[in-house]
Scaffold this active site. Structure first.
Site, PDB file in Angstrom:
ATOM      1  CB  SER A 106      -4.523 -44.287 -50.739  1.00  0.00           C
ATOM      2  OG  SER A 106      -4.772 -44.547 -49.406  1.00  0.00           O
ATOM      3  N   GLY A 151     -36.890 -44.711 -19.160  1.00  0.00           N
ATOM      4  CA  GLY A 151     -36.740 -44.071 -17.855  1.00  0.00           C
ATOM      5  C   GLY A 151     -36.370 -42.608 -17.908  1.00  0.00           C
ATOM      6  NE  ARG A 203     -47.459 -46.042 -19.993  1.00  0.00           N
ATOM      7  CZ  ARG A 203     -47.459 -47.243 -20.538  1.00  0.00           C
ATOM      8  NH1 ARG A 203     -48.531 -47.690 -21.177  1.00  0.00           N
ATOM      9  NH2 ARG A 203     -46.372 -47.990 -20.487  1.00  0.00           N
ATOM     10  CG  HIS A 247     -32.020 -46.495 -14.659  1.00  0.00           C
ATOM     11  ND1 HIS A 247     -30.761 -45.992 -14.415  1.00  0.00           N
ATOM     12  CD2 HIS A 247     -32.555 -45.728 -15.630  1.00  0.00           C
ATOM     13  CE1 HIS A 247     -30.558 -44.947 -15.196  1.00  0.00           C
ATOM     14  NE2 HIS A 247     -31.635 -44.757 -15.941  1.00  0.00           N
ATOM     15  CE1 TYR A 291      -7.817 -48.424 -49.969  1.00  0.00           C
ATOM     16  CE2 TYR A 291      -7.954 -48.384 -52.370  1.00  0.00           C
ATOM     17  CZ  TYR A 291      -7.322 -48.014 -51.188  1.00  0.00           C
ATOM     18  OH  TYR A 291      -6.206 -47.233 -51.235  1.00  0.00           O
ATOM     19  CE  LYS A 347     -44.073 -45.545 -22.728  1.00  0.00           C
ATOM     20  NZ  LYS A 347     -43.807 -44.593 -21.623  1.00  0.00           N
ATOM     21  CB  CYS A 397      -5.691 -45.450 -45.969  1.00  0.00           C
ATOM     22  SG  CYS A 397      -4.604 -44.048 -46.235  1.00  0.00           S
ATOM     23  CG  MET A 442     -39.082 -38.681 -21.298  1.00  0.00           C
ATOM     24  SD  MET A 442     -38.893 -36.965 -21.617  1.00  0.00           S
ATOM     25  CE  MET A 442     -40.195 -36.795 -22.747  1.00  0.00           C
ATOM     26  NE  ARG A 478     -38.820 -50.438 -24.367  1.00  0.00           N
ATOM     27  CZ  ARG A 478     -38.812 -49.650 -23.300  1.00  0.00           C
ATOM     28  NH1 ARG A 478     -39.273 -48.427 -23.387  1.00  0.00           N
ATOM     29  NH2 ARG A 478     -38.339 -50.061 -22.155  1.00  0.00           N
TER      30      ARG A 478
END
Ligand code: ADP
Ligand code: MG
Ligand code: MG
Length: 888
Positions: free
Chosen positions: A775, A103, A94, A454, A863, A24, A843, A105, A338
């Site tokens: 694998s 929300g 703030r 909220h 892979y 902020k 895998c 803090m 933001r």
């Protein structure tokens, strides 16, 4: 020694200083410097917060001395004076951490008011109603946030005063009532704390700053950090900012807007505002606000100005913005911006469109999508064919659909959720104190609050379905009931919510698998251009194989064969094979299984034509295919007690059950995970793998003859020694040659092995010459390297290990780099050295986890393979991993 700088005026900071100034503060500084109309102020650094804790909850030395000149500066700019009875400066205090925690803090508005300055405001504005309204709000907020007095107590007094004056809304209170409220509030503070409410603005400021520091460690902040993986060590900054007032009358107001729609990503200003209100009123979801579009008709000039600023901010930050604003007597101020949080589908659409608009590159677009969030997109929605009993409709606050039992309390939601029950958290609105319940619930339903309430913001961030502002619901929290059109729903009632349409539906309804949107396809196409690892799928049957292809898998990395054995039609034959006393008996049973297996492989190879299909030969211990010993013993017992023992059929039945039980007991293992399974079975009973190999190659030969392009890969599980692979590879090769000769075709096949034991990994150089591919089966490898079984660990002690911070995360979900990873790295090095052509992949379930995929990229795997629904996530994560490695 130069004193550490704890305090930065807004004009001294910049967007790049988020770590020090919090998100902020850094953005307030940035906006100041690009010339936007931002009420001036200063930011106290996150370092000051950390030092506050280091010094045993004391403000760091020298901090206050830096705050005073900063206040002088703000006074000079505003022409007002802090604590001055004639023309007082009021400020907000703030919080603002590095990463925004909406929300989480507490913010204090209107700080600096006392009886003298309140009169000053009243006279300077000629608006006593406004002055005393600010004052009573300030006492309540300060009382709640700083002094810890429950806001209910203030609300009760407020209700009394409203009753006394005979009005319904706060905004109807007379100046006299407001003044009375101030006195009553102050009385409450004295009663609750034993000391009078502080009248000295500097004392108020000191206490407020301390409270923001403390709020970093309040319960809901800790829960939020834990849920979002934010380190406790960041600390929060504190912003002290001169107030602007949205509650000065009908030419004033306050609002929140996103530059694009946070649910769909559509490029259209999206938000809400309230006239004659102060900041908290909008986000608290207490009064239902107006959509931002109506500002266009209400005040076209301000609307246009806001649109221009929104466009400017979006261009400047090259991202969708979430902006807070206040209008004071017709003048627009920006209070926060933001990068906007939004749903996964909106994030994708926004990234794709920002790239197409030329603001960001393809690479940036790919980097911006959180692969974990995609998971939610790949979740279910309500089947279009379903008949719905819609009982109410609210705002479509967060898309996705969910069914569950109603709960009205966050603690209940958590308890039932942890118990494995599906619940929908229902309330008038939610507050940051409900986070734990929201986390545990399948979805959120509120009767009040808008799209930026909220509940809506948090649900979108969590990727949970939410329906908000559904005012047809009459919720009675005390009795835990919800009434809609005179029908009462209690805590056990099942409902479904559809966060995409806002519908609330009675009962549970059939859901449908998701499909990929065009933007999603575009992002994945870009990811495919960037990534270097292949992405394959773990799939055992033709439908899963088809799904994998649809999601972009480049082959099957793991096709398990044990599920084929479990098929109820085959199980008796499988059991006959296991129970066989002699080789001919076993071979007879295997011969019955052969055509069945062949048709399995035929289906999968065909579904994956043109792509490789890696088939793992039988892996689990044989007793998994037999009935449970305990149950069998009980059955025998029951027969002996109840049936006619002279009946020869009964004798026969008992005898056969007893012989089965004997075999079950004989196969029972102390530790099946480390027992007779995987390729060890094939060393004892070569005929089992012989049958599977034959089935694979015969299926392949048939398809080759039909002109289908197939690539069967045979994978041998649980190898510990190169000799095992040498023997079993030779067997596979021989059968392949036989079938090719019999059928007169050539099959492009390969033979490789799973790496699931430390010994196999450590002797990779000896094993690699016999393998075309390795694998990593990281589920078993994690079990064997850590030395504990997954089921026991996850069910019993793993949570303790994570709580005690012995382990940071569940190693079965996120690959343990330092242990398992280190062994993998050794294996890759040794294996490639001994066999430069070898292809190496993973895998285990980790193959679909972004952090684990990043590790696979770092150790240069060829892979990853994961479940079909995670294939899109893996494609994106692999691209991000490639970009990360490239940038190093
Ligand atoms: P959060 O991080 O919870 O959003 P904020 O610090 O942004 O908390 O503030 C809460 C509300 O108070 C916001 O609506 C904001 O716009 C408003 N607000 C904060 N500071 C001021 C100020 N100086 N003047 C007017 N409104 C303010
Ligand atoms: Mg805010
Ligand atoms: Mg395994």
């Amino acid at each position: 020694m130069v004193d550490k700088k704890y305090v930065y005026l807004f004009r001294e900071g910049s967007a790049g200083m988020k770590n020090l100034l919090g998100g902020k503060g850094a953005n307030l500084a940035e906006m100041t410097n690009i010339g936007l109309s931002v009420p001036q102020g200063f930011t106290i650094t996150t370092e000051a917060c950390l030092e506050y804790y280091e010094e045993g909850e004391q403000l760091p030395e020298g901090l206050w001395e830096q705050i005073l000149p900063a206040i002088r500066d703000v006074e000079d700019q505003s022409g007002k004076k802090f604590g001055d009875p004639q023309n007082p400066l009021l400020v907000s205090v703030r919080s603002g951490a590095r990463i925004s925690m909406p929300g989480m803090m507490d913010t204090i508005l209107n700080l600096g008011l006392n009886p003298d300055t309140a009169n000053g405001v009243s006279e300077a504005t000629g608006n006593p109603r406004f002055a005393h309204d600010c004052y009573r709000r300030f006492i309540q907020m300060f009382g709640d946030v700083v002094l810890g007095i429950s806001s209910h107590k203030f609300e009760n007094i407020l209700e009394d005063v409203k009753d006394k004056q005979g009005v319904r809304y706060d905004s109807e209170l007379s100046p006299e009532s407001l003044q009375e409220l101030v006195l009553e509030f102050k009385k409450l503070v004295k009663q609750e704390t034993g000391v009078p409410f502080p009248d000295d603005p500097y004392e108020q400021l000191r206490q407020a700053i301390t409270a923001v520091f403390k709020s970093w460690n309040n319960h809901r902040a800790i829960v939020y950090r834990k849920a979002n993986g934010i380190p406790d060590s960041y600390g929060t900054a504190v912003n002290v900012q001169s107030m602007v007032f949205g509650n000065m009358g009908n030419d004033s107001g306050t609002g929140v807007a996103f530059t694009r729609n946070p649910s769909t990503g559509e490029r259209h200003l999206y938000g809400e505002y309230l006239m004659n209100a102060q900041g908290e009123d909008v986000v608290a979801g207490i009064r239902t606000p107006q959509p931002i579009d109506s500002l266009q008709s209400e005040n076209p000039a301000i609307y246009q100005q806001f649109c221009d600023i929104a466009a400017l901010l979006e261009n400047h930050y090259r991202n969708m913005q979430d902006i807070e604003f206040t209008i004071e007597k017709g003048r627009l101020y920006i209070l926060q911006t933001r990068n906007g949080k939004c749903t996964a589908s909106a994030a994708i659409r926004i990234a794709v469109e920002l790239c197409q608009e030329g603001l960001i590159t393809k690479e940036e677009a790919v980097e911006r999508i959180d692969p974990q969030q995609l998971d939610k997109l790949l979740h279910r929605r309500i089947d279009d064919q379903a008949k719905l009993d819609v009982i109410a409709t609210g705002l479509p606050a967060s898309p996705g659909a969910a069914s569950g039992k109603i709960v009205f309390d966050a603690d209940d939601a958590q308890r039932l959720g942890e118990d494995g029950q599906k619940v929908i958290l229902v309330g008038t609105e939610t507050t940051p104190d409900d986070i734990h319940g929201m986390l545990a619930a399948q979805g959120i339903l509120t009767s009040r609050g808008g799209m930026t309430s909220h509940a809506a913001v948090v649900a979108r961030h969590m990727g949970k379905p939410a329906v908000c502002g559904c005012d047809a619901l009459k919720i009675n929290l005390a009795e835990k009931t919800m009434t809609v059109n005179d029908i009462v729903y209690t805590e056990s009632s099942e409902i479904t919510i559809d966060g995409a349409t806002g519908q609330v539906i009675r009962g549970s309804v059939p859901m449908k698998d998701p499909e990929l949107s065009d933007e999603f396809q575009t992002i994945l196409k870009w990811a495919d251009e960037i990534r270097t690892m292949q992405v394959m799928a773990n799939a055992d049957n033709p439908p899963d194989a088809a799904k994998s292809r649809e999601f972009g898998a480049q082959g099957i990395g793991l096709c398990r064969t044990e599920h084929m054995f479990m098929d109820p039609a085959r199980l008796p034959i499988v059991q006959k094979m296991i129970l066989a006393q002699t080789l001919p008996e076993r071979e007879a049973a295997l011969a019955e299984l052969l055509p069945m297996q062949e048709s399995d492989f035929y289906g999968i190879l065909k579904a994956m034509q043109g792509l490789k299909v890696t088939i793992r030969l039988l892996d689990p211990p044989l007793h998994e295919f037999l009935p449970d010993g305990e149950e069998l013993a009980m059955e025998i017992q029951k027969l002996k007690l109840t049936a006619d023992l002279n009946d020869s059929k009964v004798q026969e039945a008992i005898k056969s059950k007893e012989s089965l039980l004997k075999k079950v007991r004989a196969l029972q293992e102390m530790n099946p995970m480390l027992g007779h399974r995987g390729c060890r079975l094939a060393i004892t009973f070569p005929e089992i793998y012989a049958m599977q190999n034959r089935a694979i190659f015969q299926a392949a030969a048939r398809l080759v003859k039909e002109g289908v392009d197939v690539y069967p890969y045979v994978k041998i599980p649980l190898v510990i020694h190169h000799k095992e692979l040498e023997i079993l590879r030779q067997q596979a090769d021989e059968i392949a040659q036989e079938v090719m000769k019999e059928q007169g075709v050539t099959i492009n096949y390969k033979v490789g092995t799973m790496i699931e034991t430390p010994r196999a990994a450590l002797t990779a150089d000896e094993i690699a010459p016999y393998a075309d591919f390795f694998s990593f089966g990281t589920n078993d490898l994690t079990q064997t390297v850590l030395g504990f079984s997954r089921d026991d660990a996850e069910g019993k002690f793993l949570p303790d290990y994570i709580n005690a911070k012995v382990l940071e995360v569940n190693p079965f979900a996120v690959l343990d780099r330092d242990g398992v990873g280190r062994i993998m790295k050794t294996c890759v090095g040794a294996g490639r050295k001994a066999n430069p052509d070898i292809k190496i992949g993973i895998c285990g379930e980790h193959g679909g986890d972004p952090a684990s995929i990043a590790f696979c990229q770092e150790i240069n795997l060829d892979y990853v393979s994961c479940s079909p629904f995670r294939v899109p996530i893996a494609r994106l994560a692999a691209a991000q991993a490639a970009l990360k490695v490239k940038s190093k």
